[in-house]
Design a protein around this motif. Structure first.
Motif, PDB file in Angstrom:
ATOM      1  N   ASN A  98       0.809  -1.224   0.000  1.00 47.57           N
ATOM      2  CA  ASN A  98       0.000   0.000   0.000  1.00 47.57           C
ATOM      3  C   ASN A  98       0.845   1.278   0.000  1.00 47.57           C
ATOM      4  N   ARG A  99       2.126   1.156  -0.284  1.00 49.62           N
ATOM      5  CA  ARG A  99       3.026   2.298  -0.453  1.00 49.62           C
ATOM      6  C   ARG A  99       3.084   3.201   0.781  1.00 49.62           C
ATOM      7  N   ASP A 100       3.073   2.570   1.981  1.00 54.02           N
ATOM      8  CA  ASP A 100       3.182   3.370   3.206  1.00 54.02           C
ATOM      9  C   ASP A 100       4.580   3.318   3.810  1.00 54.02           C
ATOM     10  N   GLY A 101       5.512   2.629   3.117  1.00 52.08           N
ATOM     11  CA  GLY A 101       6.887   2.554   3.601  1.00 52.08           C
ATOM     12  C   GLY A 101       7.141   1.413   4.568  1.00 52.08           C
ATOM     13  N   ARG A 102       6.128   0.606   4.861  1.00 51.27           N
ATOM     14  CA  ARG A 102       6.277  -0.542   5.763  1.00 51.27           C
ATOM     15  C   ARG A 102       6.087  -1.830   4.966  1.00 51.27           C
ATOM     16  N   ASP A 154       4.775  -5.375   4.279  1.00 50.23           N
ATOM     17  CA  ASP A 154       3.605  -6.158   4.659  1.00 50.23           C
ATOM     18  C   ASP A 154       3.881  -7.620   4.304  1.00 50.23           C
ATOM     19  N   VAL A 155       3.122  -8.522   4.893  1.00 46.53           N
ATOM     20  CA  VAL A 155       3.273  -9.944   4.605  1.00 46.53           C
ATOM     21  C   VAL A 155       2.069 -10.388   3.780  1.00 46.53           C
ATOM     22  N   VAL A 205      -5.888 -14.910  -1.028  1.00 46.14           N
ATOM     23  CA  VAL A 205      -4.708 -14.135  -0.675  1.00 46.14           C
ATOM     24  C   VAL A 205      -5.053 -13.228   0.503  1.00 46.14           C
ATOM     25  N   LEU A 206      -4.305 -13.422   1.584  1.00 48.72           N
ATOM     26  CA  LEU A 206      -4.466 -12.608   2.782  1.00 48.72           C
ATOM     27  C   LEU A 206      -3.282 -11.661   2.864  1.00 48.72           C
ATOM     28  N   VAL A 207      -3.496 -10.502   3.472  1.00 51.35           N
ATOM     29  CA  VAL A 207      -2.408  -9.561   3.691  1.00 51.35           C
ATOM     30  C   VAL A 207      -2.359  -9.209   5.166  1.00 51.35           C
ATOM     31  N   LEU A 208      -1.161  -9.341   5.733  1.00 57.24           N
ATOM     32  CA  LEU A 208      -0.882  -8.827   7.062  1.00 57.24           C
ATOM     33  C   LEU A 208      -0.260  -7.453   6.833  1.00 57.24           C
ATOM     34  N   ARG A 209      -1.094  -6.409   6.926  1.00 54.42           N
ATOM     35  CA  ARG A 209      -0.629  -5.050   6.652  1.00 54.42           C
ATOM     36  C   ARG A 209       0.005  -4.474   7.912  1.00 54.42           C
ATOM     37  N   ALA A 210       1.271  -4.083   7.802  1.00 57.43           N
ATOM     38  CA  ALA A 210       1.988  -3.510   8.937  1.00 57.43           C
ATOM     39  C   ALA A 210       1.426  -2.133   9.268  1.00 57.43           C
ATOM     40  N   THR A 211       1.299  -1.853  10.556  1.00 53.84           N
ATOM     41  CA  THR A 211       0.769  -0.565  11.005  1.00 53.84           C
ATOM     42  C   THR A 211       1.815   0.178  11.820  1.00 53.84           C
ATOM     43  N   SER A 212       1.571   1.451  12.039  1.00 50.15           N
ATOM     44  CA  SER A 212       2.484   2.240  12.866  1.00 50.15           C
ATOM     45  C   SER A 212       2.397   1.845  14.333  1.00 50.15           C
ATOM     46  N   ALA A 213       1.366   1.085  14.692  1.00 49.71           N
ATOM     47  CA  ALA A 213       1.178   0.641  16.074  1.00 49.71           C
ATOM     48  C   ALA A 213       1.943  -0.647  16.363  1.00 49.71           C
ATOM     49  N   ARG A 214       2.923  -0.974  15.531  1.00 49.43           N
ATOM     50  CA  ARG A 214       3.733  -2.173  15.716  1.00 49.43           C
ATOM     51  C   ARG A 214       2.893  -3.438  15.753  1.00 49.43           C
ATOM     52  N   SER A 215       1.988  -3.538  14.804  1.00 43.23           N
ATOM     53  CA  SER A 215       1.151  -4.718  14.700  1.00 43.23           C
ATOM     54  C   SER A 215       0.797  -4.929  13.232  1.00 43.23           C
ATOM     55  N   PHE A 216       0.053  -5.984  12.969  1.00 43.12           N
ATOM     56  CA  PHE A 216      -0.450  -6.261  11.637  1.00 43.12           C
ATOM     57  C   PHE A 216      -1.966  -6.247  11.666  1.00 43.12           C
ATOM     58  N   VAL A 217      -2.566  -5.824  10.561  1.00 37.38           N
ATOM     59  CA  VAL A 217      -4.007  -5.941  10.368  1.00 37.38           C
ATOM     60  C   VAL A 217      -4.198  -7.009   9.301  1.00 37.38           C
TER      61      VAL A 217
END
Length: 149
Positions: free
Chosen positions: A44-48, A50-51, A64-76
């Motif tokens: 998603n072009r946020d600089g983090r 993702d898995v 296809v699942l995405v573990l999107r990295a967040t600024s809260a040090r977690s994945f969504v």
């Protein structure tokens, strides 16, 4: 890591000085590890990073699942693509920015079947999902030479 019937995504964050911090769990999923293939990229072009998880569903179907990295040090965790006809096997998975928009796309390499060669499907990231289509037919690329991933 497997804990009972769950799979955990463990992350060791960078210290930004050449080292790694302590390994810790960022998300737990109730999916068998044998039903997952993981690749990494910034979808998603946020600089983090993702898995991206290719998941085998019942009936040997792919989602296809995405573990999107967040600024809260977690994945969504979200499902970004699912099919009622695209089979899980036999496939190989990779990431690349196939259309040069700054977002990682998923590339799925499939056995060309009786015609031989390899089919390449491009799953283009929209930042919130994937659009997919057959991208290339590579008759000269022998399926047996591709590394398993």
């Amino acid at each position: 890591m497997i804990r009972g019937t769950a799979t955990e995504a463990l992350v060791a964050r960078s210290t930004n000085t050449g080292g790694l911090r302590t390994l810790r769990s960022w998300v737990t999923m109730f999916i068998r590890p044998s039903s997952l293939r993981a690749v990494v990229g910034d979808v998603n072009r946020d600089g983090r990073d993702d898995v991206i998880l290719a998941r085998r569903r019942s009936g040997d179907l792919l989602s296809v699942l995405v573990l999107r990295a967040t600024s809260a040090r977690s994945f969504v965790l979200r499902t970004w693509w699912s099919s009622s006809s695209f089979s899980w096997s036999p496939n190989r998975f990779a990431t690349a920015d196939a259309n040069r928009d700054g977002m990682a796309d998923l590339l799925v390499y499939r056995n060309g079947g009786t015609d031989g060669g390899t089919l390449v499907y491009r799953f283009l990231s929209t930042g919130a999902g994937f659009r997919t289509a057959l991208w290339r037919t590579l008759p000269a690329l022998s399926w047996s030479t591709l590394e398993a991933l």
